[in-house]
Design a protein around this motif. Structure first.
Motif, PDB file in Angstrom:
ATOM      1  N   UNK A  32       0.855  -1.191   0.000  1.00 15.93           N
ATOM      2  CA  UNK A  32       0.000   0.000   0.000  1.00 15.93           C
ATOM      3  C   UNK A  32       0.892   1.242   0.000  1.00 15.93           C
ATOM      4  N   UNK A  33       0.621   2.161  -0.916  1.00 18.81           N
ATOM      5  CA  UNK A  33       1.344   3.426  -0.972  1.00 18.81           C
ATOM      6  C   UNK A  33       0.561   4.514  -0.269  1.00 18.81           C
ATOM      7  N   UNK A  34       1.249   5.343   0.517  1.00 16.74           N
ATOM      8  CA  UNK A  34       0.599   6.385   1.313  1.00 16.74           C
ATOM      9  C   UNK A  34       1.272   7.728   1.061  1.00 16.74           C
ATOM     10  N   UNK A  35       0.450   8.720   0.801  1.00 17.07           N
ATOM     11  CA  UNK A  35       0.899  10.112   0.717  1.00 17.07           C
ATOM     12  C   UNK A  35       0.025  10.883   1.703  1.00 17.07           C
ATOM     13  N   UNK A  36       0.426  10.974   2.972  1.00 16.03           N
ATOM     14  CA  UNK A  36      -0.507  11.342   4.053  1.00 16.03           C
ATOM     15  C   UNK A  36      -0.762  12.826   4.266  1.00 16.03           C
ATOM     16  N   UNK A  37      -0.027  13.677   3.568  1.00 14.57           N
ATOM     17  CA  UNK A  37      -0.198  15.101   3.839  1.00 14.57           C
ATOM     18  C   UNK A  37      -1.466  15.646   3.186  1.00 14.57           C
ATOM     19  N   UNK A  38      -2.352  16.211   3.982  1.00 17.26           N
ATOM     20  CA  UNK A  38      -3.582  16.793   3.470  1.00 17.26           C
ATOM     21  C   UNK A  38      -4.487  17.182   4.616  1.00 17.26           C
ATOM     22  N   UNK A  39      -5.356  18.138   4.382  1.00 19.27           N
ATOM     23  CA  UNK A  39      -6.253  18.615   5.440  1.00 19.27           C
ATOM     24  C   UNK A  39      -7.727  18.491   5.061  1.00 19.27           C
ATOM     25  N   UNK A  40      -8.012  18.295   3.768  1.00 20.87           N
ATOM     26  CA  UNK A  40      -9.406  18.287   3.323  1.00 20.87           C
ATOM     27  C   UNK A  40     -10.020  16.887   3.313  1.00 20.87           C
ATOM     28  N   UNK A  41      -9.196  15.860   3.471  1.00 20.35           N
ATOM     29  CA  UNK A  41      -9.656  14.490   3.381  1.00 20.35           C
ATOM     30  C   UNK A  41      -8.666  13.671   2.584  1.00 20.35           C
ATOM     31  N   UNK A  42      -9.077  12.472   2.198  1.00 21.55           N
ATOM     32  CA  UNK A  42      -8.179  11.556   1.488  1.00 21.55           C
ATOM     33  C   UNK A  42      -8.895  10.907   0.311  1.00 21.55           C
ATOM     34  N   UNK A  43      -8.131  10.676  -0.757  1.00 25.20           N
ATOM     35  CA  UNK A  43      -8.645   9.959  -1.918  1.00 25.20           C
ATOM     36  C   UNK A  43      -7.904   8.628  -1.996  1.00 25.20           C
ATOM     37  N   UNK A  47      -6.141   1.202  -8.442  1.00 24.98           N
ATOM     38  CA  UNK A  47      -5.509   1.144  -9.770  1.00 24.98           C
ATOM     39  C   UNK A  47      -6.151   0.127 -10.712  1.00 24.98           C
ATOM     40  N   UNK A  48      -5.760   0.237 -11.972  1.00 27.51           N
ATOM     41  CA  UNK A  48      -6.223  -0.691 -12.986  1.00 27.51           C
ATOM     42  C   UNK A  48      -5.332  -1.918 -13.081  1.00 27.51           C
ATOM     43  N   UNK A  49      -5.692  -2.813 -13.996  1.00 25.87           N
ATOM     44  CA  UNK A  49      -4.890  -4.028 -14.207  1.00 25.87           C
ATOM     45  C   UNK A  49      -3.506  -3.629 -14.721  1.00 25.87           C
ATOM     46  N   UNK A  50      -2.484  -4.301 -14.261  1.00 25.90           N
ATOM     47  CA  UNK A  50      -1.052  -4.112 -14.559  1.00 25.90           C
ATOM     48  C   UNK A  50      -0.421  -2.991 -13.740  1.00 25.90           C
ATOM     49  N   UNK A  51      -1.202  -2.186 -13.025  1.00 25.69           N
ATOM     50  CA  UNK A  51      -0.647  -0.977 -12.418  1.00 25.69           C
ATOM     51  C   UNK A  51      -0.065  -1.231 -11.030  1.00 25.69           C
ATOM     52  N   UNK A  52       0.591  -0.194 -10.484  1.00 28.46           N
ATOM     53  CA  UNK A  52       1.339  -0.282  -9.233  1.00 28.46           C
ATOM     54  C   UNK A  52       1.360   1.107  -8.615  1.00 28.46           C
ATOM     55  N   UNK A  53       1.730   1.202  -7.344  1.00 28.40           N
ATOM     56  CA  UNK A  53       1.524   2.447  -6.608  1.00 28.40           C
ATOM     57  C   UNK A  53       2.345   3.611  -7.150  1.00 28.40           C
ATOM     58  N   UNK A  54       3.568   3.355  -7.637  1.00 30.77           N
ATOM     59  CA  UNK A  54       4.391   4.463  -8.134  1.00 30.77           C
ATOM     60  C   UNK A  54       3.733   5.179  -9.307  1.00 30.77           C
ATOM     61  N   UNK A  55       2.953   4.461 -10.079  1.00 30.86           N
ATOM     62  CA  UNK A  55       2.283   5.073 -11.225  1.00 30.86           C
ATOM     63  C   UNK A  55       1.270   6.124 -10.779  1.00 30.86           C
ATOM     64  N   UNK A  69      -4.844  14.280   1.014  1.00 26.61           N
ATOM     65  CA  UNK A  69      -3.972  13.125   1.169  1.00 26.61           C
ATOM     66  C   UNK A  69      -4.469  12.033   0.213  1.00 26.61           C
ATOM     67  N   UNK A  70      -3.638  11.012  -0.009  1.00 34.27           N
ATOM     68  CA  UNK A  70      -4.048   9.949  -0.924  1.00 34.27           C
ATOM     69  C   UNK A  70      -3.324   8.653  -0.602  1.00 34.27           C
ATOM     70  N   UNK A  71      -3.808   7.580  -1.197  1.00 32.88           N
ATOM     71  CA  UNK A  71      -3.212   6.257  -1.030  1.00 32.88           C
ATOM     72  C   UNK A  71      -3.526   5.440  -2.270  1.00 32.88           C
ATOM     73  N   UNK A  72      -2.729   4.403  -2.512  1.00 33.19           N
ATOM     74  CA  UNK A  72      -2.951   3.488  -3.635  1.00 33.19           C
ATOM     75  C   UNK A  72      -2.513   2.103  -3.208  1.00 33.19           C
ATOM     76  N   UNK A  73      -2.934   1.091  -3.951  1.00 31.23           N
ATOM     77  CA  UNK A  73      -2.669  -0.297  -3.583  1.00 31.23           C
ATOM     78  C   UNK A  73      -2.125  -1.076  -4.768  1.00 31.23           C
ATOM     79  N   UNK A  74      -1.240  -2.025  -4.484  1.00 27.48           N
ATOM     80  CA  UNK A  74      -0.883  -3.061  -5.450  1.00 27.48           C
ATOM     81  C   UNK A  74      -1.834  -4.227  -5.206  1.00 27.48           C
TER      82      UNK A  74
END
Length: 308
Positions: A32-43, A47-55, A69-74
């Motif tokens: 799980x990729x985390x970009x935690x800085x934010x004050x309004x909430x989180x998205x 991801x789609x097929x073949x994708x990864x958090x760095x994308x 703030x945001x997060x993504x998953x492999x």
């Protein structure tokens, strides 16, 4: 939470980006990729097929500049999450309901990281199908955003019949982990030239995707298996019969879409009470990875939707 690898050398995210491991209820360890800085909430980005958090680090940067703030998953079977032992480059899953276990682990990781509320979701392509199911079963999602969601595949009646038949037979007789015929159409950017690609009209973004895979080939994924096709067809068919979730929704679709079914998106959005479909003129499948000006407009629109 245990730290996981995060390839900052090919990422474009805001400061503080990192990755952690998250365990599913059936014992799969996901990144799980985390970009935690934010004050309004989180998205929370699916991801789609073949994708990864760095994308999704570029999207995280765009969101951070707008206060989110945001997060993504492999997902299981791709990125640095566990893959098929028979063929690690094969995109395979037996049942799309397994991805809901991944969703639960993903949200648990975001809770453990104390990402700011409210939480919203963004589903791209296959992630859009997973997100649609999640909207029906979870109560911690505020608003939804979709990018070219895979709610159908652009198949002629003959090809549709063949896809259902071949994938069912292959899965039934133990060939589910064989590469699906015609899978080369969605080949990974590392093996495809820019000219004629179905993903983006922006050369720089295409080169960035390619550089990620070339620098870290362990992130690459090939075509889908017969089992994946059979599972995806069942999930798309089942969700198409359900009423739209009671969640406010914004979706983007490029006018040059050729990977997922534009008709299926129009049908679903037409039956969604609180939903807006925005067509992106000249864009291809990766509407979030088009030109800088296009991305700015899209992320401004996403932020406005979430701010409501």
């Amino acid at each position: 939470m245990q730290a996981a690898p995060y390839h900052d050398d090919v990422a474009a995210g805001p400061p503080g980006g990192h990755a952690v491991w998250a365990d599913t209820s059936d014992g799969v360890r996901l990144r799980v990729g985390l970009w935690p800085e934010g004050t309004r909430g989180s998205l929370l980005m699916y991801p789609g097929r073949t994708e990864y958090i760095e994308k999704y680090s570029d999207a995280a940067r765009e969101l951070a500049s707008r206060g989110y703030a945001s997060a993504a998953i492999d997902w299981r079977g791709q990125g640095l999450s566990p893959r098929s032992p028979r063929d690690p480059h094969l995109g395979h899953v037996n049942d799309f309901r397994d991805f809901q276990r991944d969703v639960d682990a993903f949200h648990a990781a975001c809770k453990g990281a104390d990402l700011p509320r409210p939480w919203h979701v963004l589903g791209h392509s296959m992630g859009g199908l997973i997100a649609l199911r999640a909207l029906h079963r979870r109560t911690d999602i505020g608003r939804a955003v979709f990018s070219a969601p895979m709610w159908g595949l652009p198949l002629t009646p003959h090809r549709r019949f063949m896809a259902w038949g071949l994938s069912w037979v292959g899965s039934t007789v133990g060939l589910g982990q064989r590469l699906a015929p015609g899978a080369g159409k969605v080949a990974d950017p590392a093996a495809a030239p820019f000219d004629g690609n179905l993903l983006t009209t922006d050369r720089e973004m295409f080169a960035w995707m390619k550089r990620q895979i070339v620098t870290h080939p362990e992130l690459a994924l090939g075509g889908p298996s017969l089992g994946w096709v059979w599972a995806a067809l069942r999930e798309m068919h089942g969700l198409a019969r359900d009423a739209a979730p009671q969640v406010s929704c914004l979706a983007f679709l490029g006018t040059d879409e050729d990977i997922v079914s534009a008709d299926a998106i129009h049908v679903r959005m037409g039956s969604w009470k609180d939903a807006t479909l925005e067509m992106v003129e000249g864009a291809r499948h990766e509407v979030l990875m088009e030109s800088e000006a296009t991305r700015a407009r899209i992320f401004d629109r996403i932020a406005a939707h979430l701010d409501q």
